[in-house]
Structures are given as structure tokens and as C-alpha cells.
Scaffold this active site. Structure first.
Site, short mmCIF file in Angstrom:
data_model
loop_
_atom_site.label_atom_id
_atom_site.label_comp_id
_atom_site.label_asym_id
_atom_site.label_seq_id
_atom_site.Cartn_x
_atom_site.Cartn_y
_atom_site.Cartn_z
N HIS A 177 48.27 66.99 19.07
CA HIS A 177 46.98 66.34 19.19
C HIS A 177 47.22 64.81 19.75
O HIS A 177 46.36 64.31 20.33
CB HIS A 177 46.34 66.04 17.53
CG HIS A 177 45.79 67.33 16.93
ND1 HIS A 177 46.38 68.41 16.80
CD2 HIS A 177 44.67 67.57 16.56
CE1 HIS A 177 45.68 69.25 16.19
NE2 HIS A 177 44.58 68.90 16.35
N HIS A 226 52.15 66.27 10.57
CA HIS A 226 53.31 65.78 11.43
C HIS A 226 54.13 64.63 10.93
O HIS A 226 53.64 64.01 9.83
CB HIS A 226 52.87 65.32 12.77
CG HIS A 226 52.39 66.25 13.92
ND1 HIS A 226 53.17 67.00 14.41
CD2 HIS A 226 51.13 66.76 13.96
CE1 HIS A 226 52.37 67.82 14.95
NE2 HIS A 226 51.11 67.86 14.81
#
Length: 273
Positions: A177, A226
């Protein structure tokens, strides 16, 4: 003269993108200009971007090797766990839902929609294929870097107990992303700057684009999707690839300038009478 080659469209503020300050830059630009004169400026741009994608992919491999060496010494763990713990302390149901909705904009569905919307606007306004080539190549390079990084490292994401659903299953390094947002939004910002004459507008464009990219990275850590170092690596790789894309476009503009100046009619010589 094509729309891309107009003098006012090859500048960002007072900076002429076809002016190269270093000897290496001038030598490379001259070589690319000769290739453009022979094969056409747009095909050379596509070739340059393809070479750039290969370089970016190799760069991702090198970055992965460095990352593995550092990770082996536990030097990155000192950043990751505290950052995730801090993010977890800020969570609340309403905020979690809002951040999830925002981060989806930079996902596999949202980011292509954003790119296509800007692409249609650029193509209609400029009547040029250049924005299409740049955005498609930038996105392709970003995807190649994301896939390469995930396959090479195969890092586990944070524990599900520390993440906000819906959960993700692909490897954690790098943050796709964040990498895609950095490259796609960075390319859009660059294309906008080429047509903005007012300094305040250029500054606003840069600030808004930067804030979006930074927010995407922070959202990935906040949601526990993440580790912080996945996001930091994605920003670094994305900026490196974006620099290659901009350099390729500068070489393209330089090729157009050389072509148009070489095709310009010679000035008549006055007889002195």
C-alpha cells in the site's frame, strides 16, 4: 511542436527540466536525444522506463539483501515492536473503522481508481499519451518491486492478535500500500507540477501529496498490518523508483527539445544593404 515540448510545459517553477547541470547528465541526455531523433521520442521513453523497471527490481533485491543482514542482527526490532505497541494504545472502534476506510483508498482497488481518474483528466487536457505511459510504467514498476520484495524476504506480518481485521495474508515486507501510494501519487503530483504556474499551487500540491503518502504508511502500522520497517523500506524504494520515472521523463523532454530546435528554420541572413 507537441504539447509536451512547449517551453512552458517542461518547467517546474523556475527549473527547466531539460537543463542538466552535471557532465554525466548532459552526456546521457545527448545520447538519448540522438536515439530519439532516430527512433522517435515516445518509443525511447518507453524503452527508458522498461530499463528503469529492471533497475528498480534489481535495487529491490539489493535492498532485501541489506534488510536481511540488518534483521539478522535484530537491529530493526528495536523500532518495530514499540511502534506497534504505541499504535495499539491509540485504537478505538470508530478510529479503527475510519483508518481502515482510508487505507483501502491505497489498496489494490482504490489506487487504480485514483490513477485512472487522474489519467483520464490528464489525457483529455493535454491530448498526449505521455501521462498514460508514465503512470502505467510507474505502477508496473511499483508492482514488480512489491512482488520481488515479498518473495525475497517472506517476512511475517505482525501477530493477528495485534491487528485490526480484515486480516491480510501476503508477506509483510515491503508495505505494498505504501509503496504503490508513494509511486502513483508521486507521479500524479509531478504531472500536476508541470502545469501549475503559481508557487502557492505547487506548494499546496506537494504538501497534500506528501501528507497522503505519509498517512497511508502510518495507517498500515496503526492497523497492525505492517511493521514500521516495512513502511520505511516502502517509502525509500518508492522514492527511488519515482526518481527514475522523473529522470526518464526529463530525458524525453530533452529529446523533444533537441528535435524541435534542430527542426527550427534557420534565421535569414541579412545582406547589410
Amino acid at each position: 511542436m507537441t504539447d509536451d515540448a512547449r517551453p512552458e510545459h517542461r518547467r517546474v517553477g523556475d527549473v527547466d527540466l531539460t537543463t542538466w547541470r552535471t557532465r554525466a547528465g548532459r552526456t546521457t541526455a545527448d545520447a538519448w536525444a540522438r536515439l530519439g531523433e532516430r527512433y522517435g521520442a515516445l518509443p525511447v521513453l518507453v524503452l527508458t522506463l522498461l530499463i528503469g523497471i529492471a533497475i528498480a527490481t534489481v535495487g529491490t533485491w539489493l535492498a532485501s539483501e541489506v534488510y536481511e543482514a540488518v534483521q539478522g542482527g535484530d537491529d530493526v526490532a528495536v523500532l518495530d515492536r514499540p511502534a506497534l505497541d504505541f499504535a495499539m494504545s491509540l485504537r478505538a472502534p470508530g478510529l479503527d473503522a475510519a483508518v481502515t476506510g482510508f487505507t483501502d483508498v491505497a489498496g489494490t482497488i482504490g489506487m487504480p481508481i485514483v490513477a485512472v481518474l487522474f489519467l483520464v483528466g490528464f489525457t483529455i487536457q493535454r491530448r498526449s499519451w505521455t501521462p498514460l505511459v508514465l503512470l502505467v510504467a510507474a505502477s508496473a514498476g511499483s508492482l514488480a518491486m512489491t512482488v520481488a520484495g515479498k518473495d525475497l524476504i517472506g517476512r511475517d506480518r505482525p501477530p493477528r492478535a495485534d491487528a485490526v481485521p480484515p486480516y491480510e495474508h501476503s508477506p509483510s515486507f515491503p508495505s505494498g500500500h505504501t509503496l504503490n501510494a508513494t509511486v502513483v501519487v508521486g507521479t500524479i503530483v509531478y504531472l500536476l507540477l508541470l502545469r501549475e504556474s503559481r508557487r502557492v499551487t505547487r506548494v499546496t500540491t506537494i504538501v497534500v501529496g506528501t501528507a497522503f503518502v505519509v498517512a497511508v504508511g502510518i495507517s498500515r502500522v496503526f492497523l497492525g498490518h505492517h511493521w514500521l520497517t516495512d513502511v520505511l523500506a516502502a517509502w525509500a524504494l518508492g522514492l527511488a523508483w519515482l526518481a527514475l520515472v522523473v529522470t526518464a521523463h526529463r530525458l524525453y523532454l530533452t529529446t523533444l527539445r533537441h528535435r524541435d530546435e534542430g527542426a527550427a528554420p534557420a534565421q535569414p541572413v541579412r545582406s547589410g544593404r
